[in-house]
Design a protein around this motif. Structure first.
Motif, PDB file in Angstrom:
ATOM      1  N   THR A  82      32.058  63.520  -2.279  1.00 22.68           N
ATOM      2  CA  THR A  82      31.310  64.360  -1.344  1.00 22.68           C
ATOM      3  C   THR A  82      30.165  65.053  -2.082  1.00 22.68           C
ATOM      4  O   THR A  82      30.084  65.029  -3.322  1.00 22.68           O
ATOM      5  CB  THR A  82      32.219  65.441  -0.742  1.00 22.68           C
ATOM      6  OG1 THR A  82      32.643  66.302  -1.818  1.00 22.68           O
ATOM      7  CG2 THR A  82      33.418  64.847  -0.043  1.00 22.68           C
ATOM      8  N   ALA A  83      29.314  65.714  -1.331  1.00 23.44           N
ATOM      9  CA  ALA A  83      28.227  66.490  -1.927  1.00 23.44           C
ATOM     10  C   ALA A  83      28.798  67.563  -2.859  1.00 23.44           C
ATOM     11  O   ALA A  83      28.250  67.826  -3.928  1.00 23.44           O
ATOM     12  CB  ALA A  83      27.372  67.130  -0.835  1.00 23.44           C
ATOM     13  N   ARG A  84      29.911  68.155  -2.465  1.00 29.01           N
ATOM     14  CA  ARG A  84      30.549  69.177  -3.318  1.00 29.01           C
ATOM     15  C   ARG A  84      31.036  68.561  -4.636  1.00 29.01           C
ATOM     16  O   ARG A  84      30.889  69.158  -5.698  1.00 29.01           O
ATOM     17  CB  ARG A  84      31.702  69.831  -2.574  1.00 29.01           C
ATOM     18  CG  ARG A  84      32.482  70.806  -3.454  1.00 29.01           C
ATOM     19  CD  ARG A  84      33.579  71.475  -2.699  1.00 29.01           C
ATOM     20  NE  ARG A  84      32.984  72.673  -2.112  1.00 29.01           N
ATOM     21  CZ  ARG A  84      33.439  73.296  -1.058  1.00 29.01           C
ATOM     22  NH1 ARG A  84      34.496  72.848  -0.427  1.00 29.01           N
ATOM     23  NH2 ARG A  84      32.856  74.378  -0.615  1.00 29.01           N
ATOM     24  N   ASP A  85      31.608  67.354  -4.570  1.00 30.70           N
ATOM     25  CA  ASP A  85      32.064  66.660  -5.783  1.00 30.70           C
ATOM     26  C   ASP A  85      30.896  66.431  -6.740  1.00 30.70           C
ATOM     27  O   ASP A  85      31.003  66.669  -7.942  1.00 30.70           O
ATOM     28  CB  ASP A  85      32.694  65.304  -5.435  1.00 30.70           C
ATOM     29  CG  ASP A  85      33.969  65.424  -4.609  1.00 30.70           C
ATOM     30  OD1 ASP A  85      34.705  66.417  -4.777  1.00 30.70           O
ATOM     31  OD2 ASP A  85      34.212  64.513  -3.797  1.00 30.70           O
ATOM     32  N   LYS A  87      28.100  68.040  -6.817  1.00 28.81           N
ATOM     33  CA  LYS A  87      27.552  69.327  -7.273  1.00 28.81           C
ATOM     34  C   LYS A  87      28.261  69.791  -8.541  1.00 28.81           C
ATOM     35  O   LYS A  87      27.641  70.326  -9.453  1.00 28.81           O
ATOM     36  CB  LYS A  87      27.696  70.372  -6.162  1.00 28.81           C
ATOM     37  CG  LYS A  87      27.252  71.741  -6.552  1.00 28.81           C
ATOM     38  CD  LYS A  87      25.940  72.052  -5.942  1.00 28.81           C
ATOM     39  CE  LYS A  87      25.604  73.500  -6.207  1.00 28.81           C
ATOM     40  NZ  LYS A  87      24.258  73.658  -6.635  1.00 28.81           N
ATOM     41  N   VAL A  88      29.567  69.575  -8.614  1.00 29.13           N
ATOM     42  CA  VAL A  88      30.329  69.943  -9.817  1.00 29.13           C
ATOM     43  C   VAL A  88      29.763  69.199 -11.028  1.00 29.13           C
ATOM     44  O   VAL A  88      29.540  69.784 -12.084  1.00 29.13           O
ATOM     45  CB  VAL A  88      31.837  69.628  -9.628  1.00 29.13           C
ATOM     46  CG1 VAL A  88      32.600  69.735 -10.932  1.00 29.13           C
ATOM     47  CG2 VAL A  88      32.432  70.544  -8.576  1.00 29.13           C
ATOM     48  N   THR A  91      26.046  70.299 -11.955  1.00 30.36           N
ATOM     49  CA  THR A  91      26.008  71.589 -12.653  1.00 30.36           C
ATOM     50  C   THR A  91      26.319  71.400 -14.132  1.00 30.36           C
ATOM     51  O   THR A  91      25.640  71.956 -14.996  1.00 30.36           O
ATOM     52  CB  THR A  91      27.018  72.564 -12.018  1.00 30.36           C
ATOM     53  OG1 THR A  91      26.670  72.748 -10.648  1.00 30.36           O
ATOM     54  CG2 THR A  91      27.021  73.903 -12.731  1.00 30.36           C
TER      55      THR A  91
END
Length: 147
Positions: A82-85, A87-88, A91
């Protein structure tokens, strides 16, 4: 898992712009893990297209395969990240890239002058490295190494 979720290695190569042998190399390194068909042919998850594409980008940014593998350990396997995955991972990579950019800037800014090699062969070395004091810090271009 549906059969349509899997693609053969040739399709993976076509979609990612890599050779089949490169994809096999990434498989050998544990970066992608195909499923085997009844005929023992490699089949990849469609989500592996993103993984392999990420490998290409990360290598162009200078990340090692070990660093890429460490980042992949943060991703779920068996589903499209996902986009959240992502993003980790982004970063974490941003921090690595910022460090490399700083190192490149230091190198660029000092390259015209002394690179701190300890050679004492240039007239400027007497100014930058009087009495070869950098030799005590170790071999190589001491002023530019980031250790």
């Amino acid at each position: 898992m549906r059969k349509s979720d899997l693609i053969p290695i040739g399709e993976m190569a076509r979609r990612t712009g890599l050779s089949v042998s490169a994809i096999r190399f990434y498989e050998d390194k544990g970066l992608v893990e195909p499923v085997r068909s009844a005929g023992n042919q490699r089949r990849f998850l469609r989500s592996d297209i993103r993984r392999v594409s990420f490998i290409r980008i990360a290598q162009q940014l200078g990340l090692t395969l070990g660093e890429i593998q460490a980042e992949f350990a943060k991703l779920p396997y068996g589903r499209t990240p996902t986009a959240r995955d992502w993003k980790v991972i982004s970063t974490s990579i941003r921090r690595v890239l910022d460090e490399r950019i700083a190192e490149l800037q230091r190198t660029r800014d000092r390259l015209d002058g002394c690179i701190g090699c300890g050679c004492l062969s240039l007239k400027k070395c007497a100014l930058y490295n009087a009495d070869d004091h950098l030799a005590a810090k170790g071999p190589g271009p001491r002023q530019l190494l980031a250790d």
